[in-house]
Design an enzyme around this catalytic site. Structure first.
Site, PDB file in Angstrom:
ATOM      1  N   LYS A   2       0.869  -1.113  -0.131  1.00  0.00           N
ATOM      2  CA  LYS A   2      -0.042   0.025  -0.002  1.00  0.00           C
ATOM      3  C   LYS A   2       0.803   1.514  -0.131  1.00  0.00           C
ATOM      4  O   LYS A   2       0.478   2.312  -0.438  1.00  0.00           O
ATOM      5  CB  LYS A   2      -1.089  -0.081   1.191  1.00  0.00           C
ATOM      6  CG  LYS A   2      -2.088  -1.125   1.051  1.00  0.00           C
ATOM      7  CD  LYS A   2      -2.945  -1.125   2.154  1.00  0.00           C
ATOM      8  CE  LYS A   2      -3.967  -1.898   1.874  1.00  0.00           C
ATOM      9  NZ  LYS A   2      -5.031  -1.963   2.637  1.00  0.00           N
ATOM     10  N   LYS A  40      -2.292   1.748   9.267  1.00  0.00           N
ATOM     11  CA  LYS A  40      -2.409   0.887   8.404  1.00  0.00           C
ATOM     12  C   LYS A  40      -1.158  -0.049   7.884  1.00  0.00           C
ATOM     13  O   LYS A  40      -0.151   0.600   7.772  1.00  0.00           O
ATOM     14  CB  LYS A  40      -3.093   1.286   7.129  1.00  0.00           C
ATOM     15  CG  LYS A  40      -4.458   1.974   7.401  1.00  0.00           C
ATOM     16  CD  LYS A  40      -5.040   2.767   6.064  1.00  0.00           C
ATOM     17  CE  LYS A  40      -5.635   1.675   5.081  1.00  0.00           C
ATOM     18  NZ  LYS A  40      -6.389   2.555   3.878  1.00  0.00           N
ATOM     19  N   GLY A 100      -8.098  -7.402   2.918  1.00  0.00           N
ATOM     20  CA  GLY A 100      -9.452  -7.861   3.341  1.00  0.00           C
ATOM     21  C   GLY A 100      -9.972  -7.282   4.654  1.00  0.00           C
ATOM     22  O   GLY A 100     -10.589  -7.676   5.583  1.00  0.00           O
ATOM     23  N   GLY A 101      -9.657  -5.832   4.748  1.00  0.00           N
ATOM     24  CA  GLY A 101     -10.401  -5.198   5.865  1.00  0.00           C
ATOM     25  C   GLY A 101      -9.158  -5.216   7.197  1.00  0.00           C
ATOM     26  O   GLY A 101      -9.883  -4.807   8.127  1.00  0.00           O
ATOM     27  N   HIS A 118     -17.834   4.895  -0.476  1.00  0.00           N
ATOM     28  CA  HIS A 118     -16.824   4.051  -1.058  1.00  0.00           C
ATOM     29  C   HIS A 118     -17.279   4.159  -2.895  1.00  0.00           C
ATOM     30  O   HIS A 118     -18.182   3.557  -3.168  1.00  0.00           O
ATOM     31  CB  HIS A 118     -16.616   2.375  -0.849  1.00  0.00           C
ATOM     32  CG  HIS A 118     -16.033   1.593  -1.679  1.00  0.00           C
ATOM     33  ND1 HIS A 118     -14.987   0.928  -1.232  1.00  0.00           N
ATOM     34  CD2 HIS A 118     -15.924   1.454  -2.846  1.00  0.00           C
ATOM     35  CE1 HIS A 118     -14.258   0.228  -2.164  1.00  0.00           C
ATOM     36  NE2 HIS A 118     -14.879   0.408  -3.164  1.00  0.00           N
ATOM     37  N   HIS A 138     -16.709  -4.556   6.058  1.00  0.00           N
ATOM     38  CA  HIS A 138     -15.915  -4.268   4.797  1.00  0.00           C
ATOM     39  C   HIS A 138     -16.275  -4.907   3.734  1.00  0.00           C
ATOM     40  O   HIS A 138     -15.626  -4.913   2.810  1.00  0.00           O
ATOM     41  CB  HIS A 138     -14.303  -4.362   5.209  1.00  0.00           C
ATOM     42  CG  HIS A 138     -14.160  -3.394   6.222  1.00  0.00           C
ATOM     43  ND1 HIS A 138     -14.278  -1.939   6.220  1.00  0.00           N
ATOM     44  CD2 HIS A 138     -13.249  -3.435   7.435  1.00  0.00           C
ATOM     45  CE1 HIS A 138     -13.923  -1.352   7.103  1.00  0.00           C
ATOM     46  NE2 HIS A 138     -13.310  -2.291   8.028  1.00  0.00           N
ATOM     47  N   GLU A 162     -10.004   1.858  -5.956  1.00  0.00           N
ATOM     48  CA  GLU A 162     -10.834   2.321  -4.945  1.00  0.00           C
ATOM     49  C   GLU A 162     -10.598   3.429  -4.146  1.00  0.00           C
ATOM     50  O   GLU A 162      -9.420   3.681  -3.976  1.00  0.00           O
ATOM     51  CB  GLU A 162     -10.887   1.207  -4.033  1.00  0.00           C
ATOM     52  CG  GLU A 162     -11.392  -0.293  -4.636  1.00  0.00           C
ATOM     53  CD  GLU A 162     -11.458  -1.237  -3.526  1.00  0.00           C
ATOM     54  OE1 GLU A 162     -12.437  -2.016  -3.854  1.00  0.00           O
ATOM     55  OE2 GLU A 162     -10.923  -1.132  -2.406  1.00  0.00           O
ATOM     56  N   ASN A 201      -7.411  -2.650  -7.055  1.00  0.00           N
ATOM     57  CA  ASN A 201      -7.612  -4.010  -6.887  1.00  0.00           C
ATOM     58  C   ASN A 201      -7.111  -4.452  -8.273  1.00  0.00           C
ATOM     59  O   ASN A 201      -7.644  -4.170  -9.467  1.00  0.00           O
ATOM     60  CB  ASN A 201      -9.046  -4.482  -6.799  1.00  0.00           C
ATOM     61  CG  ASN A 201      -9.472  -4.508  -5.341  1.00  0.00           C
ATOM     62  OD1 ASN A 201     -10.453  -3.927  -5.172  1.00  0.00           O
ATOM     63  ND2 ASN A 201      -8.614  -4.585  -4.422  1.00  0.00           N
ATOM     64  N   ARG A 226      -7.385  -6.780 -10.362  1.00  0.00           N
ATOM     65  CA  ARG A 226      -8.378  -8.296 -10.746  1.00  0.00           C
ATOM     66  C   ARG A 226      -9.506  -7.732 -11.288  1.00  0.00           C
ATOM     67  O   ARG A 226      -9.930  -6.625 -11.210  1.00  0.00           O
ATOM     68  CB  ARG A 226      -8.288  -9.324  -9.621  1.00  0.00           C
ATOM     69  CG  ARG A 226      -8.788  -8.525  -8.592  1.00  0.00           C
ATOM     70  CD  ARG A 226      -9.237  -9.582  -7.360  1.00  0.00           C
ATOM     71  NE  ARG A 226      -9.591  -8.729  -6.124  1.00  0.00           N
ATOM     72  CZ  ARG A 226     -10.809  -8.342  -5.800  1.00  0.00           C
ATOM     73  NH1 ARG A 226     -11.743  -8.414  -6.702  1.00  0.00           N
ATOM     74  NH2 ARG A 226     -10.927  -7.669  -4.768  1.00  0.00           N
TER      75      ARG A 226
END
Ligand code: ADP
Length: 462
Positions: free
Chosen positions: A128, A171, A177-178, A221, A248, A288, A302, A304
């Site tokens: 990230k 973070k 996965g939240g 979101h 999430h 996102e 993401n 994918r």
């Protein structure tokens, strides 16, 4: 006239695709392959061996026991089957190995095409901090906070938090996965929160690296879908709102995100396209964002195909899965940004095999099934009457999608679709979805990411 693939040395042609996934997305990919005239090999676990959709593939091969670690996540078994069956490409779907850089590399090292980005792109976006750095370089707006790892020095950390302004969120750079994040409301709990999150990150993600950013309190979101070929061409296909979340996890998605002025979203989306070109991204991807008070803040990419891709397919008219496969074949994009015209409004409801009150997964045999039909309705599912929902995997058993000229009409269409749908023998979240589509706040549009959980709480006490 059939399209002839133009190949370069990075993207050899293929006529057989191995689908390394299960359920509705495996079937969705299979249909796209068939429509493109490609042969399919589908792998499955022992728990899915009886699944009738397997018969639609040219080859349906069991690669291991029910446990995903020994089947759908078993890279060696998947590659062995790919080699045995002469597959020239592997489609990972979503989940499982879809964002696994080592798998992308292994597929390509074996001389096959990974239908997704390069290992390098996956690795950059999976970190990230690296992702944030790449986004800043492309002019994509990010959540306030440095794009660097938190130092060990306590005074320096305090200065970073004070500079951002409380509340902040700590973070994990490798998080997903939240998990691996913690909100810090004031300086008294800062160091304790950091050490707990660091330990969690070390254990869960194999790296203790953390970063810090502003905690946004009432965001929506909103995400942007991109499509890129291997020749440097890239477009965005519109935006989606996925704010209806529980823990999430997205429950309902829609396209477009309601009420966002085009002059606000367009420069953000254009920066996303630039970012793709700068990092040499290929295939489909999603940026996102958190959206609050008219501002966009990147949170992650993401790399994918996503569960909610159908709402964008309905509004843009682009078959995203076919486009993804064609990009992997080296075929140049046949559209430019001016060709992308989105129309109407689409919703997707995720139908989960779970108790609508307790959310506990509900496995078992579907004894009766009635699916909705008629104009504006699409159902993506692999289940049927007699299908046995195994207890080992994600509870998603299907997706109900509607498309109508306006959001209000799409809500009416979804109410009808939900009313027509009947699933007997197992519990599903259909009652919850029906109630949500009657809710006035939801109908008004633009609710934040906390709305659904608050709504569920209100329902449980009334
Ligand atoms: P993951 O990769 O684990 O899904 P994300 O970075 O996408 O992590 O964040 C997951 C969720 O956590 C977001 O959808 C949002 O609800 C919340 N979140 C993450 N960052 C922030 C932030 N800066 N402010 C408020 N909420 C956040």
């Amino acid at each position: 006239m059939p399209q002839v693939a133009q190949h370069d040395e990075r993207t050899p042609g293929f006529d057989t695709v191995l689908i390394a996934n299960r359920g509705e997305i495996a079937l969705r990919i299979l249909k796209a392959c068939k429509d493109l005239g490609l042969k399919t090999v589908m792998v499955c676990s022992e728990a899915d061996r009886q699944a009738s959709y397997g018969a639609l593939a040219d080859n349906f091969i069991c690669i291991g026991p029910a446990s995903a670690g020994k089947s759908y996540l078993n890279k060696d078994a998947i590659l062995l089957v790919a080699r045995m069956t002469g597959a020239g490409a592997v489609h990972p779907g979503y989940g499982f190995l879809s964002e696994n850089a080592a798998f992308s590399a292994a597929v390509e090292d074996a001389g096959m095409v990974f239908i997704g980005p390069t290992a390098q792109s996956i690795a950059t976006m999976g970190d990230k901090i690296a992702a944030k750095t790449a986004m800043i370089a492309a002019g994509v707006p990010c959540v306030p906070g440095p794009d660097s790892e938190l130092p060990d020095d306590k005074a320096a950390v305090e200065a970073i938090a004070a500079d951002i302004g409380y509340p902040v969120i700590v973070k994990a750079a490798g998080g997903g996965g939240g998990r691996g994040m913690r909100v810090v409301t004031d300086s008294s709990v800062l160091h304790e929160s950091i050490s707990t999150t660091r330990e969690e990150a070390r254990q869960a993600f194999g790296t203790p690296a953390l970063y810090m950013e502003k905690f946004l309190q009432h965001p929506r979101h909103v995400e942007i879908q991109v499509l890129c070929d291997v020749h440097g061409n890239a477009v965005w296909l519109g935006h989606r709102d996925c704010s209806m979340q529980r823990r999430h996890q997205k429950v309902v998605e829609e396209a477009p995100a309601p009420g966002i002025p085009v002059d606000i979203i367009e420069p953000v989306a254009t920066a996303c396209v630039t970012a793709c070109q700068q990092i040499g991204y290929r295939g489909v991807g999603t940026f996102e964002f958190l959206y609050e008070d008219g501002g966009f803040y990147f949170i992650e990419m993401n790399t994918r195909l996503q569960v909610e891709h159908p709402v964008t397919e309905m509004t843009s008219g682009v078959d995203i899965v076919q486009a993804q496969i064609k990009a992997a074949q080296g075929i140049p994009l046949d559209i430019t940004q001016v060709d992308v015209v989105t129309e109407g409004h689409a919703f997707e409801c995720r139908i989960n095999a779970e108790d609508p009150e307790t959310f506990l997964a509900s496995a078992g045999t579907i004894t009766g099934l009635r699916l909705p039909s008629g104009p504006s309705i699409r159902v993506d599912t692999h289940v049927h009457a007699g299908y046995k929902v195994p207890p080992y995997y994600d509870s998603l058993i299907g997706k109900l999608i509607v498309h109508a000229p306006t959001r209000a009409e799409a809500i009416i269409a979804m109410r009808r679709a939900l009313a027509e749908t009947e699933i007997d023998g197992i519990s599903t979240n259909l009652p919850l979805l029906r109630a949500l589509f009657e809710d006035e706040g939801f109908a008004a549009g633009g609710t934040d990411i906390h709305y659904l959980e608050k709504w569920l709480k209100r329902r449980s006490v009334s």
